[in-house]
Design a protein around this motif. Structure first.
Motif, short mmCIF file in Angstrom:
data_model
loop_
_atom_site.label_atom_id
_atom_site.label_comp_id
_atom_site.label_asym_id
_atom_site.label_seq_id
_atom_site.Cartn_x
_atom_site.Cartn_y
_atom_site.Cartn_z
N LYS A 1 -8.16 5.33 -0.32
CA LYS A 1 -8.67 6.58 0.23
C LYS A 1 -8.11 7.73 -0.60
CE LYS A 1 -8.32 4.59 4.88
NZ LYS A 1 -7.73 4.78 6.23
N ARG B 1 -4.43 -2.69 4.37
CA ARG B 1 -5.10 -2.35 3.10
C ARG B 1 -4.23 -2.69 1.89
NH1 ARG B 1 -6.08 2.82 1.89
NH2 ARG B 1 -4.33 3.64 3.12
N GLU C 1 7.56 9.30 0.65
CA GLU C 1 7.43 8.54 1.89
C GLU C 1 7.39 7.04 1.63
OE1 GLU C 1 3.80 9.66 3.83
OE2 GLU C 1 2.54 8.63 2.37
N GLU D 1 -6.50 10.18 0.36
CA GLU D 1 -5.15 10.50 0.84
C GLU D 1 -4.09 9.54 0.31
OE1 GLU D 1 -7.93 10.11 2.69
OE2 GLU D 1 -7.46 9.16 4.62
N ASP D 2 -4.48 8.48 -0.38
CA ASP D 2 -3.52 7.60 -1.04
C ASP D 2 -3.09 8.16 -2.40
OD1 ASP D 2 -5.46 4.86 0.16
OD2 ASP D 2 -3.53 5.55 0.94
N TYR E 1 5.24 -2.54 6.39
CA TYR E 1 4.33 -1.54 5.83
C TYR E 1 4.31 -0.27 6.68
CZ TYR E 1 2.45 -5.51 3.24
OH TYR E 1 2.31 -6.60 2.41
N ALA E 2 4.04 0.84 6.02
CA ALA E 2 3.74 2.06 6.74
C ALA E 2 2.42 1.88 7.48
CB ALA E 2 3.65 3.23 5.78
N GLU E 3 2.29 2.51 8.62
CA GLU E 3 1.06 2.37 9.41
C GLU E 3 -0.17 2.82 8.62
OE1 GLU E 3 2.35 0.33 12.52
OE2 GLU E 3 0.29 1.08 12.36
N SER E 4 0.00 3.79 7.77
CA SER E 4 -1.13 4.35 7.03
C SER E 4 -1.72 3.40 6.00
CB SER E 4 -0.71 5.64 6.33
OG SER E 4 0.35 5.39 5.43
N VAL E 5 -0.97 2.35 5.63
CA VAL E 5 -1.46 1.42 4.61
C VAL E 5 -1.61 0.00 5.14
CG1 VAL E 5 -0.34 2.81 2.83
CG2 VAL E 5 0.79 0.73 3.65
N LYS E 6 -1.18 -0.22 6.36
CA LYS E 6 -1.22 -1.57 6.93
C LYS E 6 -2.66 -2.09 6.96
CE LYS E 6 1.98 -2.10 9.90
NZ LYS E 6 2.83 -2.07 11.13
#
Length: 124
Positions: A87, A67, A46, A89-90, A60-65
């Motif tokens: 996290k 951070r 991804e 999940e990273d 950035y992907a929303e999941s990392v924005k």
């Protein structure tokens, strides 16, 4: 065509930080739009982040924005991914990718040069 080598992965506790590096060998690094992707076990690769050739624009992907921060130093033929507030999940193998065009892309198929990946593991 450039060759890419990632480094900087490792094991870190949740909330910690890591900085990944992607060193490019070969001509004209500054002519490549760059990106980071990741692949967790059992999941598809991804998109994580992209940066333009001049380093001015990023995405950035929303999941990392908020951070993660992507950057590059064309004088050193290197791009970076600063990862904060990690996290569990990273956790994934992180890949550096290059695209010999002006604009970066969020799509895996648009990149023709990849590094071998570096493992990032975040423990809870």
């Amino acid at each position: 065509q450039v060759q890419l080598t990632e480094s900087g992965g490792g094991l870190v506790q949740a909330g910690g930080s890591l900085r990944l590096s992607c060193a490019a060998s070969g001509p004209s690094f500054s002519m490549y739009a760059m990106a980071w992707f990741r692949q967790a076990p059992g999941r598809e690769r991804e998109f994580v982040a992209t940066i333009t050739r001049n380093g001015i624009s990023t995405d950035y992907a929303e999941s990392v924005k908020g951070r993660f921060t992507i950057s590059r130093d064309n004088a050193k033929n290197t791009q970076y991914l600063q990862m904060n507030s990690l996290k569990p999940e990273d956790t994934a193998v992180y890949y550096c990718a290059a695209r010999a065009t002006l604009a970066p892309s969020l799509l895996i198929r648009e990149y023709d040069t990849w590094g071998q990946g570096t493992q990032v593991t975040v423990s809870s």
